[in-house]
Design a protein around this motif. Structure first.
Motif, PDB file in Angstrom:
ATOM      1  N   VAL A 190     -12.908-147.944   2.706  1.00  0.00           N
ATOM      2  CA  VAL A 190     -13.578-149.198   3.063  1.00  0.00           C
ATOM      3  C   VAL A 190     -12.473-150.186   3.430  1.00  0.00           C
ATOM      4  O   VAL A 190     -11.542-150.393   2.655  1.00  0.00           O
ATOM      5  CB  VAL A 190     -14.414-149.760   1.900  1.00  0.00           C
ATOM      6  CG1 VAL A 190     -14.995-151.128   2.264  1.00  0.00           C
ATOM      7  CG2 VAL A 190     -15.531-148.792   1.529  1.00  0.00           C
ATOM      8  N   VAL A 191     -12.571-150.775   4.617  1.00  0.00           N
ATOM      9  CA  VAL A 191     -11.563-151.733   5.067  1.00  0.00           C
ATOM     10  C   VAL A 191     -12.249-153.071   5.309  1.00  0.00           C
ATOM     11  O   VAL A 191     -13.196-153.157   6.105  1.00  0.00           O
ATOM     12  CB  VAL A 191     -10.864-151.263   6.357  1.00  0.00           C
ATOM     13  CG1 VAL A 191      -9.745-152.241   6.727  1.00  0.00           C
ATOM     14  CG2 VAL A 191     -10.301-149.854   6.178  1.00  0.00           C
ATOM     15  N   PHE A 245      -7.191-151.647  -9.271  1.00  0.00           N
ATOM     16  CA  PHE A 245      -7.009-152.705  -8.278  1.00  0.00           C
ATOM     17  C   PHE A 245      -5.553-153.156  -8.296  1.00  0.00           C
ATOM     18  O   PHE A 245      -4.962-153.320  -9.358  1.00  0.00           O
ATOM     19  CB  PHE A 245      -7.925-153.886  -8.617  1.00  0.00           C
ATOM     20  CG  PHE A 245      -7.888-155.020  -7.634  1.00  0.00           C
ATOM     21  CD1 PHE A 245      -8.878-155.159  -6.676  1.00  0.00           C
ATOM     22  CD2 PHE A 245      -6.866-155.968  -7.663  1.00  0.00           C
ATOM     23  CE1 PHE A 245      -8.859-156.211  -5.771  1.00  0.00           C
ATOM     24  CE2 PHE A 245      -6.830-157.010  -6.766  1.00  0.00           C
ATOM     25  CZ  PHE A 245      -7.827-157.135  -5.812  1.00  0.00           C
ATOM     26  N   THR A 246      -4.981-153.370  -7.107  1.00  0.00           N
ATOM     27  CA  THR A 246      -3.609-153.848  -7.020  1.00  0.00           C
ATOM     28  C   THR A 246      -3.418-154.586  -5.711  1.00  0.00           C
ATOM     29  O   THR A 246      -4.121-154.300  -4.723  1.00  0.00           O
ATOM     30  CB  THR A 246      -2.607-152.686  -7.104  1.00  0.00           C
ATOM     31  OG1 THR A 246      -1.271-153.204  -7.022  1.00  0.00           O
ATOM     32  CG2 THR A 246      -2.815-151.695  -5.968  1.00  0.00           C
ATOM     33  N   SER A 247      -2.494-155.511  -5.684  1.00  0.00           N
ATOM     34  CA  SER A 247      -2.093-156.091  -4.404  1.00  0.00           C
ATOM     35  C   SER A 247      -1.082-155.144  -3.761  1.00  0.00           C
ATOM     36  O   SER A 247      -0.452-154.324  -4.440  1.00  0.00           O
ATOM     37  CB  SER A 247      -1.471-157.474  -4.604  1.00  0.00           C
ATOM     38  OG  SER A 247      -0.231-157.363  -5.291  1.00  0.00           O
ATOM     39  N   ALA A 248      -0.930-155.265  -2.452  1.00  0.00           N
ATOM     40  CA  ALA A 248       0.028-154.398  -1.758  1.00  0.00           C
ATOM     41  C   ALA A 248       1.435-154.607  -2.290  1.00  0.00           C
ATOM     42  O   ALA A 248       2.168-153.632  -2.525  1.00  0.00           O
ATOM     43  CB  ALA A 248      -0.025-154.683  -0.253  1.00  0.00           C
ATOM     44  N   SER A 249       1.819-155.859  -2.518  1.00  0.00           N
ATOM     45  CA  SER A 249       3.178-156.135  -3.002  1.00  0.00           C
ATOM     46  C   SER A 249       3.400-155.583  -4.400  1.00  0.00           C
ATOM     47  O   SER A 249       4.460-155.023  -4.700  1.00  0.00           O
ATOM     48  CB  SER A 249       3.453-157.643  -2.971  1.00  0.00           C
ATOM     49  OG  SER A 249       2.516-158.344  -3.774  1.00  0.00           O
ATOM     50  N   VAL A 294      -9.254-151.255   1.197  1.00  0.00           N
ATOM     51  CA  VAL A 294      -8.119-152.039   1.671  1.00  0.00           C
ATOM     52  C   VAL A 294      -8.640-153.377   2.178  1.00  0.00           C
ATOM     53  O   VAL A 294      -9.641-153.422   2.902  1.00  0.00           O
ATOM     54  CB  VAL A 294      -7.367-151.311   2.809  1.00  0.00           C
ATOM     55  CG1 VAL A 294      -6.315-152.225   3.427  1.00  0.00           C
ATOM     56  CG2 VAL A 294      -6.720-150.037   2.290  1.00  0.00           C
ATOM     57  N   THR A 295      -7.990-154.466   1.803  1.00  0.00           N
ATOM     58  CA  THR A 295      -8.286-155.761   2.410  1.00  0.00           C
ATOM     59  C   THR A 295      -7.066-156.201   3.210  1.00  0.00           C
ATOM     60  O   THR A 295      -5.932-155.991   2.787  1.00  0.00           O
ATOM     61  CB  THR A 295      -8.624-156.846   1.361  1.00  0.00           C
ATOM     62  OG1 THR A 295      -7.422-157.301   0.730  1.00  0.00           O
ATOM     63  CG2 THR A 295      -9.590-156.317   0.313  1.00  0.00           C
ATOM     64  N   ILE A 349      -6.427-151.687  -2.598  1.00  0.00           N
ATOM     65  CA  ILE A 349      -5.152-152.319  -2.258  1.00  0.00           C
ATOM     66  C   ILE A 349      -5.461-153.619  -1.530  1.00  0.00           C
ATOM     67  O   ILE A 349      -5.967-153.614  -0.406  1.00  0.00           O
ATOM     68  CB  ILE A 349      -4.277-151.409  -1.378  1.00  0.00           C
ATOM     69  CG1 ILE A 349      -4.079-150.046  -2.048  1.00  0.00           C
ATOM     70  CG2 ILE A 349      -2.928-152.063  -1.113  1.00  0.00           C
ATOM     71  CD1 ILE A 349      -3.295-149.049  -1.207  1.00  0.00           C
ATOM     72  N   ASP A 350      -5.174-154.719  -2.179  1.00  0.00           N
ATOM     73  CA  ASP A 350      -5.502-156.043  -1.667  1.00  0.00           C
ATOM     74  C   ASP A 350      -4.324-156.637  -0.896  1.00  0.00           C
ATOM     75  O   ASP A 350      -3.164-156.360  -1.199  1.00  0.00           O
ATOM     76  CB  ASP A 350      -5.855-156.952  -2.861  1.00  0.00           C
ATOM     77  CG  ASP A 350      -6.531-158.242  -2.454  1.00  0.00           C
ATOM     78  OD1 ASP A 350      -7.236-158.254  -1.427  1.00  0.00           O
ATOM     79  OD2 ASP A 350      -6.362-159.246  -3.178  1.00  0.00           O
ATOM     80  N   GLU A 351      -4.643-157.443   0.105  1.00  0.00           N
ATOM     81  CA  GLU A 351      -3.650-158.255   0.825  1.00  0.00           C
ATOM     82  C   GLU A 351      -2.625-157.415   1.591  1.00  0.00           C
ATOM     83  O   GLU A 351      -1.434-157.741   1.628  1.00  0.00           O
ATOM     84  CB  GLU A 351      -2.935-159.207  -0.131  1.00  0.00           C
ATOM     85  CG  GLU A 351      -3.882-160.205  -0.787  1.00  0.00           C
ATOM     86  CD  GLU A 351      -3.157-161.163  -1.729  1.00  0.00           C
ATOM     87  OE1 GLU A 351      -2.020-160.858  -2.119  1.00  0.00           O
ATOM     88  OE2 GLU A 351      -3.725-162.214  -2.048  1.00  0.00           O
ATOM     89  N   VAL A 352      -3.078-156.359   2.230  1.00  0.00           N
ATOM     90  CA  VAL A 352      -2.197-155.620   3.131  1.00  0.00           C
ATOM     91  C   VAL A 352      -2.008-156.469   4.390  1.00  0.00           C
ATOM     92  O   VAL A 352      -2.978-156.866   5.037  1.00  0.00           O
ATOM     93  CB  VAL A 352      -2.798-154.247   3.498  1.00  0.00           C
ATOM     94  CG1 VAL A 352      -1.947-153.568   4.565  1.00  0.00           C
ATOM     95  CG2 VAL A 352      -2.918-153.374   2.267  1.00  0.00           C
TER      96      VAL A 352
END
Length: 261
Positions: A113-114, A143-147, A208-209, A177-180
């Motif tokens: 899901v993007v 859940f994680t941010s990309a960084s 992915v967001t 993966i959030d904030e790619v």
């Protein structure tokens, strides 16, 4: 326990024994509710089987509730947001489409899901809502941010723990993966993120967001070949949802200011 009578010493002994059995069987809800539900069964004229059904149902429901809470904690969500809390009236996103995703079929089919849109358009809220729904369905979620993901993998590689950490991520049913796209990735970071994404392709679900259209992902993954490989896996059989270009948070803030003035 008999209604209207003082419990006998024998009855009190039986109650203590029941509590001891419940501790041994690890059934705290039964221990806490067996007296109350027994009194209710007497008042309502229920038989022994109905009483037992109500008692075991209470135990199961409490275990389910605690299980959801535990899975949400293990998911490392930055905050708990549900789809019911999202204001679809302020968004171009279809509530029906998100409800269909929340049912979990995409997880069973290992489909990505993007969520694509500018800051403030609800990408992270929607992603969190899908994560919570997955936790409620007994899924293992992370859940994680990309960084943050890149930092974890780089540190694991430096400590010769990369295989162990990758294995832990691989066992999760759903990764978000959030904030790619917010921060360009160095070559090593890009390769490590690709490894996470590639390991899940057609095997497990991924959310992915991103604030970038796919045509601009070269800003994040500077190696053209690697960028193409990432896009191939992220978009294959994907549910691509555009959340728009105008911040609904900004619109909501302005509406509140107008109401106050």
């Amino acid at each position: 326990m008999t209604r209207g009578k003082t419990p006998s010493p024998a009855a009190s002994l039986h109650e203590q024994t029941v509590r001891q059995h419940c501790r041994a069987l690890k059934m705290p809800t039964v221990a806490g509710q067996f007296e109350t539900l027994a009194q209710a069964a007497i008042r309502e004229g229920h038989g022994h089987v109905q009483y037992l059904d109500a008692l075991l149902t209470a135990e199961i429901e409490e275990r389910e509730r605690k299980g959801v809470v535990r899975r949400i904690q293990e998911a490392h969500l930055p905050r708990v947001k549900t789809l019911a809390e999202f204001d679809f009236r302020q968004s171009s996103v279809s509530a029906a489409r998100l409800a269909d995703l929340a049912a979990g079929g995409y997880i069973e089919r290992a489909e990505p899901v993007v969520l694509i849109g500018e800051a403030g358009t609800g990408k992270t809220h929607l992603a969190l809502g899908l994560c919570v729904a997955a936790c409620q369905q007994r899924r293992r979620v992370r859940f994680t941010s990309a960084s943050a993901l890149i930092n974890e993998l780089v540190e694991a590689r430096a400590a010769s723990q990369l295989s162990r950490v990758l294995g832990r991520w691989e066992r999760v049913d759903l990764i978000c993966i959030d904030e790619v796209g917010y921060v360009p990735l160095m070559e090593m970071g890009a390769e490590l993120m690709f490894q996470i994404i590639a390991d899940r392709a057609e095997k497990a679900a991924l959310i992915v967001t991103t604030n970038l259209p796919f045509s601009e992902w070269g800003q994040v993954f500077p190696n053209p070949r690697l960028c193409g490989a990432v896009l191939d896996r992220v978009t294959d059989q994907a549910h691509i949802i555009e959340t728009g270009g105008e911040s609904y948070r900004f619109k909501r803030s302005m509406a509140k200011r107008g109401a106050v003035s």
